[in-house]
Enzyme design. Structure first.
Site, mmCIF file in Angstrom:
data_model
loop_
_atom_site.group_PDB
_atom_site.id
_atom_site.type_symbol
_atom_site.label_atom_id
_atom_site.label_comp_id
_atom_site.label_asym_id
_atom_site.label_seq_id
_atom_site.Cartn_x
_atom_site.Cartn_y
_atom_site.Cartn_z
ATOM 1 N N GLU A 1 44.650 38.755 37.283
ATOM 2 C CA GLU A 1 44.999 37.490 36.647
ATOM 3 C C GLU A 1 45.043 37.702 35.142
ATOM 4 O O GLU A 1 44.079 38.216 34.576
ATOM 5 C CB GLU A 1 43.970 36.404 36.986
ATOM 6 C CG GLU A 1 43.946 36.009 38.449
ATOM 7 C CD GLU A 1 43.044 34.809 38.725
ATOM 8 O OE1 GLU A 1 42.909 33.953 37.815
ATOM 9 O OE2 GLU A 1 42.499 34.712 39.825
ATOM 10 N N ARG B 1 36.033 34.718 42.806
ATOM 11 C CA ARG B 1 36.718 35.686 41.953
ATOM 12 C C ARG B 1 37.502 36.631 42.853
ATOM 13 O O ARG B 1 37.045 36.986 43.947
ATOM 14 C CB ARG B 1 35.725 36.481 41.082
ATOM 15 C CG ARG B 1 35.146 35.686 39.914
ATOM 16 C CD ARG B 1 36.213 35.360 38.887
ATOM 17 N NE ARG B 1 35.702 34.627 37.734
ATOM 18 C CZ ARG B 1 35.714 33.313 37.610
ATOM 19 N NH1 ARG B 1 36.169 32.567 38.630
ATOM 20 N NH2 ARG B 1 35.264 32.723 36.528
ATOM 21 N N HIS C 1 45.244 29.418 40.838
ATOM 22 C CA HIS C 1 43.924 29.163 40.248
ATOM 23 C C HIS C 1 43.804 27.723 39.752
ATOM 24 O O HIS C 1 43.517 27.460 38.575
ATOM 25 C CB HIS C 1 43.643 30.146 39.108
ATOM 26 C CG HIS C 1 42.164 30.340 38.870
ATOM 27 N ND1 HIS C 1 41.634 31.513 38.366
ATOM 28 C CD2 HIS C 1 41.103 29.514 39.070
ATOM 29 C CE1 HIS C 1 40.312 31.390 38.256
ATOM 30 N NE2 HIS C 1 39.973 30.189 38.673
#
Length: 323
Positions: A269, A240, A288
């Site tokens: 994000e 993360r 991602h």
């Protein structure tokens, strides 16, 4: 059973062929509704009546939304993260929440190995130098050790961390791991060395982050930790974004305290592309996608849907996280 209303909240998938096929095979008359992440109006229109929710991990599902779901028998998330849903509120409302555990272990491990091999043999950089006409050794600006003579530190030794370790060992690398729940006894008889974080950072050529995001791991990798790393070392983060202090990372790379970084996750994000993290030399940011493969996406969609249908039937799936 009555006709279920299934609500899908997503902006990722191009189609829902897998989900629809599974749902309709169990409930041919099921009502399937779709929303984007901006679903406030849909919540009022039909969402409150939903029997099941299938949601992308990017969808914000706060407590005030969950408390309105009076008929919901379960929320199934498309992924392994759940930091955007109020898990405690769901438990209070007796709504089970599932993720999909371990569906992309090999894919993320392959991404980590690709990142290490890229910095060890930067083919794109060599290709770009062709235009300057160097050939042979003059084209190499930085001499690297062989990958089997380098050390990898894995921070967080869960499913993904263990798979990264196994694949790195096949390359002949020395593999260290740091995890508060891990002891040297857990790694006895293996090729993995359990170390504290500070020791590992001082010894590693590559540092790969695989821990969960929680208060204790927010900005776990800050300026003080980056200062322990070698000037030739590379940080890789697929966990993360908030685990790494991005400002400190940018400063460390610019000042050559570490060589560079590969990030598949960032703090914001969806991203703001004017952020400095996208414009710092030797920091590679990917959108991602470390988890993506034909197999992983198929498994993700299938298992999330099956989790949802199990909860509708009153069965608690193994992927449940709050019951």
């Amino acid at each position: 059973m009555t006709r279920p209303l299934i609500w899908i909240i997503d902006e990722e998938w191009a189609n829902y062929d897998i989900e629809e096929k599974i749902i309709l095979s169990y409930f041919p008359d099921a009502m399937i509704k779709y929303s984007t992440y901006d679903y406030a109006q849909d919540l009022k229109s039909f969402g409150r009546q939903a029997d099941l929710i299938l949601a992308q991990v990017y969808a914000e599902i706060p407590g005030e939304v969950i408390e309105q779901l009076k008929f919901c028998r379960g929320i199934a998330l498309f992924g392994g993260g759940y930091d955007r849903i109020d898990i405690a509120a769901a438990k209070r409302c007796d709504i089970p929440v599932t993720i999909v555990k371990g569906y992309c272990v090999d894919d993320i491990a392959d991404y980590v190995l690709t990142s290490m091999l890229y910095f060890n043999k930067p083919l794109i950089s060599y290709y770009s130098k062709i235009k300057e006409h160097p050939w042979g050794l003059p084209a190499v600006t930085t001499m690297q050790k062989r990958i089997q003579d380098q050390t990898l530190l894995i921070v967080g030794f869960g499913r993904i961390g263990r798979r990264v370790a196994a694949k790195a060992c096949t390359l002949g690398m020395r593999v260290l791991c740091s995890d508060p729940q891990l002891t040297k006894a857990n790694t006895a008889g293996t090729m993995i060395e359990s170390v504290d974080l500070e020791t590992g950072l001082q010894q590693a050529d590559y540092v790969s982050i695989h821990c969960n995001l929680m208060p204790s791991t927010t900005h776990l990798i800050d300026m003080s930790k980056l200062a322990l790393m070698r000037p030739s070392s590379v940080l890789i983060n697929t966990s993360r974004g908030l685990v790494v202090d991005e400002r400190a990372l940018i400063e460390a790379v610019k000042c050559h305290e570490i060589r560079g970084a590969v990030l598949d996750v960032v703090t914001n994000e969806p991203p703001q592309f004017e952020d400095p993290i996208y414009h710092t030399e030797n920091i590679i940011v990917t959108p991602h996608i470390s988890y993506v493969s034909e197999e992983s996406i198929g498994e993700l969609k299938r298992r999330a849907t099956e989790n949802a249908l199990s909860m509708y039937k009153g069965i608690v799936p193994e992927d449940v996280i709050n019951m």
